[in-house]
Design an enzyme around this catalytic site. Sequence first.
Site, short mmCIF file in Angstrom:
data_model
loop_
_atom_site.label_atom_id
_atom_site.label_comp_id
_atom_site.label_asym_id
_atom_site.label_seq_id
_atom_site.Cartn_x
_atom_site.Cartn_y
_atom_site.Cartn_z
N PRO A 107 2.61 7.74 36.42
CA PRO A 107 1.88 7.64 35.86
C PRO A 107 2.30 8.44 33.87
O PRO A 107 3.65 9.30 34.14
CB PRO A 107 0.52 8.04 35.81
N LYS A 109 1.25 9.65 32.08
CA LYS A 109 0.91 11.10 31.24
C LYS A 109 0.60 11.79 32.32
O LYS A 109 0.32 13.01 32.24
CB LYS A 109 -0.73 10.99 30.60
N CYS A 110 1.19 11.72 33.43
CA CYS A 110 1.84 12.96 34.54
C CYS A 110 2.99 14.10 34.38
O CYS A 110 3.91 12.77 34.36
CB CYS A 110 1.80 12.05 35.64
N ILE A 111 3.32 15.08 34.07
CA ILE A 111 4.05 16.08 34.40
C ILE A 111 4.63 16.13 35.41
O ILE A 111 3.80 16.12 36.25
CB ILE A 111 3.44 17.12 33.91
#
Length: 111
Positions: A107, A109-111
């Site tokens: 995703p 917005k996944c770090i």
Amino acid sequence: MIMLVFEGQEIETDAQGYLKNSSDWEEAIALLLAKQEEITLTEPHWEVIRFIREFYKEFNTSPAIRMLVKAIAQKYGEEKGNSRYLYRLFPKGPAKQATKIAGLPKPVKCI
């Protein structure tokens, strides 16, 4: 180039183990990816994994955690559509781990 070996075939992944090509995915690969994540897949896991794959087909993106929780709640109710429930299934992050096991890109917005 990083590869995952599955049934004698090399499947390309990124540095974090996400499949490069989501069409390489099948449920047997999900079992291997889950094992690497130290997760034993149960029916509730499969429910989330299949939901994420359908979400990806419809929107051409993997859901971030907030969107995932909201969408799961709409489909399955508040009991399953909450962060606590999803983190019990995927302790390192529901969006991150479930998306990886589902054979989809990480995703955004996944770090």
